[in-house]
Design a protein around this motif. Structure first.
Motif, short mmCIF file in Angstrom:
data_model
loop_
_atom_site.label_atom_id
_atom_site.label_comp_id
_atom_site.label_asym_id
_atom_site.label_seq_id
_atom_site.Cartn_x
_atom_site.Cartn_y
_atom_site.Cartn_z
N ARG A 56 0.61 -1.32 -0.05
CA ARG A 56 0.02 0.15 0.07
C ARG A 56 0.81 1.32 -0.03
O ARG A 56 0.36 2.46 -0.63
CB ARG A 56 -0.89 -0.10 1.17
N HIS B 271 2.17 1.43 -3.42
CA HIS B 271 1.37 2.34 -4.21
C HIS B 271 1.06 3.72 -4.07
O HIS B 271 0.79 4.45 -5.06
CB HIS B 271 -0.33 1.49 -3.94
N GLY C 78 -4.46 -1.80 -4.43
CA GLY C 78 -4.92 -0.82 -5.49
C GLY C 78 -4.16 -1.04 -6.73
O GLY C 78 -4.68 -0.48 -7.66
N LYS D 136 -0.36 1.37 -11.87
CA LYS D 136 -1.36 2.31 -11.04
C LYS D 136 -2.14 2.99 -12.17
O LYS D 136 -1.46 3.72 -12.90
CB LYS D 136 -0.42 3.26 -10.12
#
Length: 279
Positions: free
Chosen positions: A223, A226, A262, A279
């Motif tokens: 995370r 990301h 994500g 991303k």
């Protein structure tokens, strides 16, 4: 700086046995080649030192190890880290060396050399431009390749001992001269959360094995990766042989956690022993 392994020592000894008075050999682990004189006592080196034939024979027998030669005296490139309790050493191959950490090689060395291993990984992130984050410096091969086209590279290394090995590796020499490479000491798990959001166009994540650095395979860390990756940026994550039972198992967990963090378009790259995620 003169660094030799059994590969170059074997070349020297073969030339002596053939009665040669000079031989072309690499004195920097296969980066370049130069001619050196051979005498009755040993090899005359460019720094003025004499590497005796007894030392040359000893190097031939020490398969895999790399030695810094100063004033004709070989010293094995090997260190012990009090911080991590791990042994670090430089392991010779037919081309670029790799680093052993607690007995684990940090690059692929079977049917491929560490330089080509690095290039295959880097191709998954092409084109490389803008800012690049390299989460684990090691010998700096990734940072060096990225710096050739990136605007800047931030590379993080957990243990200063690893950088001591890199300083004695001819293939890592430019790590300390490229103006667009910034090197930091610290655990990437702790360092990445302190970085600004959306600050990197590419992230190269080549952690040690899960046994050595399990936190770098965690959802919490993904995370953070990301968060610091720019929109439309790409991450490469080393896993290991995806076609092996272990690699297949690890990759399934990695792919699931990257998605939960994500990332999108998580793609397997068996040729590069890892996955990419956007991303």
């Amino acid at each position: 700086m003169i660094v030799l392994s059994h590969v170059q020592a074997a070349t020297l000894l073969a030339a002596k046995d053939a009665g040669c008075d000079r031989v072309s050999v690499s004195l920097d682990l296969n980066l370049s080649v130069e001619k050196v004189p051979l005498g009755a006592e040993g090899v005359s080196l460019p720094d003025g030192g004499l590497l005796t034939w007894a030392s040359v024979r000893a190097l031939v027998k020490r398969q895999g190890s790399c030695y810094l030669i100063e004033a004709g005296q070989p010293e094995k490139i090997q260190f012990y880290s009090e911080a991590t309790g791990r042994a670090y050493s430089l392991l010779a191959t037919e081309r670029a060396p790799t680093m052993l950490v607690a007995g684990f090689p940090m690059h692929r060395i079977r049917d491929i050399d560490p330089h080509e291993d690095t290039l295959r990984k880097m191709r998954t992130l092409a084109p490389i431009s803008g800012a690049v984050l390299d989460t684990t410096t090691g010998l700096g091969y990734t940072a060096l390749e990225a710096a050739r086209t990136a605007s800047r590279v931030l590379t993080i290394e957990l243990d200063p001992t690893a950088l001591e090995v890199a300083r004695l590796n001819p293939w890592s020499a430019e790590l300390y001269s490229f103006p667009n490479i910034e090197s930091r000491i610290g655990n990437a798990f702790d360092a990445v959360p302190a970085l600004p959001s959306a600050s990197f166009a590419r992230i190269f994540h080549d952690p040690p094995t899960f046994q050595l650095a399990g936190e770098l395979y965690s959802g919490d860390f993904y995370r953070e990766l990301h968060r610091v990756l720019q929109a439309n940026g790409r991450l490469y994550h080393y896993i290991g042989d995806l076609n092996s039972a272990h690699g297949n198992t690890v990759s399934k967990g990695v792919i699931r956690r990257l998605g939960e963090a994500g990332f999108r378009r998580v793609t397997r790259h068996p040729e590069a022993f890892g996955v990419t995620a956007d991303k």
